[in-house]
Design an enzyme around this catalytic site. Structure first.
Site, PDB file in Angstrom:
ATOM      1  N   GLU A 140      -2.979  -4.516  -3.015  1.00  0.00           N
ATOM      2  CA  GLU A 140      -3.485  -5.335  -4.126  1.00  0.00           C
ATOM      3  C   GLU A 140      -3.457  -4.543  -5.424  1.00  0.00           C
ATOM      4  O   GLU A 140      -3.180  -5.081  -6.500  1.00  0.00           O
ATOM      5  CB  GLU A 140      -4.920  -5.790  -3.835  1.00  0.00           C
ATOM      6  CG  GLU A 140      -5.058  -6.721  -2.641  1.00  0.00           C
ATOM      7  CD  GLU A 140      -5.256  -5.989  -1.314  1.00  0.00           C
ATOM      8  OE1 GLU A 140      -4.799  -4.829  -1.194  1.00  0.00           O
ATOM      9  OE2 GLU A 140      -5.852  -6.588  -0.407  1.00  0.00           O
TER      10      GLU A 140
ATOM     11  N   CYS B 168      -4.204   0.678  -2.216  1.00  0.00           N
ATOM     12  CA  CYS B 168      -3.955  -0.588  -1.525  1.00  0.00           C
ATOM     13  C   CYS B 168      -2.825  -1.406  -2.150  1.00  0.00           C
ATOM     14  O   CYS B 168      -2.502  -1.262  -3.336  1.00  0.00           O
ATOM     15  CB  CYS B 168      -5.214  -1.453  -1.551  1.00  0.00           C
ATOM     16  SG  CYS B 168      -6.574  -0.832  -0.574  1.00  0.00           S
TER      17      CYS B 168
ATOM     18  N   ASN C 268       0.841  -1.206   0.000  1.00  0.00           N
ATOM     19  CA  ASN C 268       0.000   0.000   0.000  1.00  0.00           C
ATOM     20  C   ASN C 268       0.873   1.251   0.000  1.00  0.00           C
ATOM     21  O   ASN C 268       1.983   1.261   0.552  1.00  0.00           O
ATOM     22  CB  ASN C 268      -0.995  -0.008   1.160  1.00  0.00           C
ATOM     23  CG  ASN C 268      -0.391  -0.274   2.516  1.00  0.00           C
ATOM     24  OD1 ASN C 268       0.618  -0.951   2.635  1.00  0.00           O
ATOM     25  ND2 ASN C 268      -1.007   0.249   3.554  1.00  0.00           N
ATOM     26  N   ILE C 269       0.349   2.276  -0.642  1.00  0.00           N
ATOM     27  CA  ILE C 269       1.069   3.543  -0.776  1.00  0.00           C
ATOM     28  C   ILE C 269       0.108   4.656  -0.376  1.00  0.00           C
ATOM     29  O   ILE C 269      -0.936   4.843  -1.020  1.00  0.00           O
ATOM     30  CB  ILE C 269       1.560   3.743  -2.230  1.00  0.00           C
ATOM     31  CG1 ILE C 269       2.504   2.592  -2.622  1.00  0.00           C
ATOM     32  CG2 ILE C 269       2.260   5.106  -2.373  1.00  0.00           C
ATOM     33  CD1 ILE C 269       2.938   2.597  -4.077  1.00  0.00           C
ATOM     34  N   GLU C 270       0.449   5.338   0.712  1.00  0.00           N
ATOM     35  CA  GLU C 270      -0.427   6.406   1.208  1.00  0.00           C
ATOM     36  C   GLU C 270       0.135   7.767   0.828  1.00  0.00           C
ATOM     37  O   GLU C 270       1.333   7.901   0.551  1.00  0.00           O
ATOM     38  CB  GLU C 270      -0.563   6.262   2.733  1.00  0.00           C
ATOM     39  CG  GLU C 270      -1.190   4.920   3.109  1.00  0.00           C
ATOM     40  CD  GLU C 270      -1.352   4.716   4.605  1.00  0.00           C
ATOM     41  OE1 GLU C 270      -0.782   5.502   5.393  1.00  0.00           O
ATOM     42  OE2 GLU C 270      -2.050   3.761   4.974  1.00  0.00           O
TER      43      GLU C 270
ATOM     44  N   CYS D 295     -10.000  -5.120   0.366  1.00  0.00           N
ATOM     45  CA  CYS D 295     -11.136  -4.201   0.482  1.00  0.00           C
ATOM     46  C   CYS D 295     -12.083  -4.393  -0.711  1.00  0.00           C
ATOM     47  O   CYS D 295     -11.749  -5.078  -1.682  1.00  0.00           O
ATOM     48  CB  CYS D 295     -10.639  -2.753   0.545  1.00  0.00           C
ATOM     49  SG  CYS D 295     -10.228  -2.058  -1.068  1.00  0.00           S
TER      50      CYS D 295
ATOM     51  N   CYS E 136     -10.677  -3.415  -4.164  1.00  0.00           N
ATOM     52  CA  CYS E 136      -9.651  -4.354  -4.658  1.00  0.00           C
ATOM     53  C   CYS E 136     -10.266  -5.688  -5.049  1.00  0.00           C
ATOM     54  O   CYS E 136      -9.765  -6.359  -5.963  1.00  0.00           O
ATOM     55  CB  CYS E 136      -8.549  -4.531  -3.622  1.00  0.00           C
ATOM     56  SG  CYS E 136      -7.487  -3.075  -3.517  1.00  0.00           S
TER      57      CYS E 136
END
Ligand code: THU
Length: 130
Positions: free
Chosen positions: A54, A52, A41-43, A85, A88
């Protein structure tokens, strides 16, 4: 599931960029022809713009030639049995079938294996667009 898919998801989780949630996630996809693609995941500071693990893995999968997904492994550092989620699930379903296995993992290995059909029953399908 062979150990390499789990290891790929776990190694990807270690690369997560999740400074806001502090909830690192890793995902790995095995293709029908045996390739493995992983992602974390990359925020971002504008929270809704993050994405996410995925989804990162799916980007690598498509750029690596795409095809069909044979199985998926997902792992989160702070949840023993993370599940993809809703968004995804829909993205994975684009390249998978109802029987495609999704392995829910913890730090030691697979905790439970479910199918895409379990995760996304009655999902919206491309053939409904025709
Ligand atoms: N997250 C994933 O990467 N995959 C999931 O299936 C569930 C949630 C991420 C998104 C966000 O960076 C963090 O977990 C907390 O929601």
């Amino acid at each position: 599931m062979s150990h390499d898919l789990f290891e790929a998801a776990k190694a990807a989780m270690a690369k997560a960029y999740a400074p806001y949630s502090r909830f690192p996630v890793g995902a790995a996809i095995r293709t029908a022809d045996g390739k493995v693609f992983a992602g974390a995941n990359i925020e971002v500071a504008s929270y809704p713009e993050g994405w996410c693990a995925e989804t990162t893995a799916l980007g690598h999968f498509v750029m690596g030639g795409g095809g069909r997904i044979a199985e998926v492994a997902v792992i989160a550092e702070r949840m023993p049995k993370v599940t993809p989620c809703g968004g995804c699930r829909q993205r994975l379903a684009e390249f998978a079938g109802p029987e495609t296995k999704v392995h829910l993992c913890d730090a030691t290995g697979v905790v439970e294996t479910v199918t895409m059909g379990d995760l996304l029953p009655y999902g919206f399908r491309a053939d409904l667009l025709k």
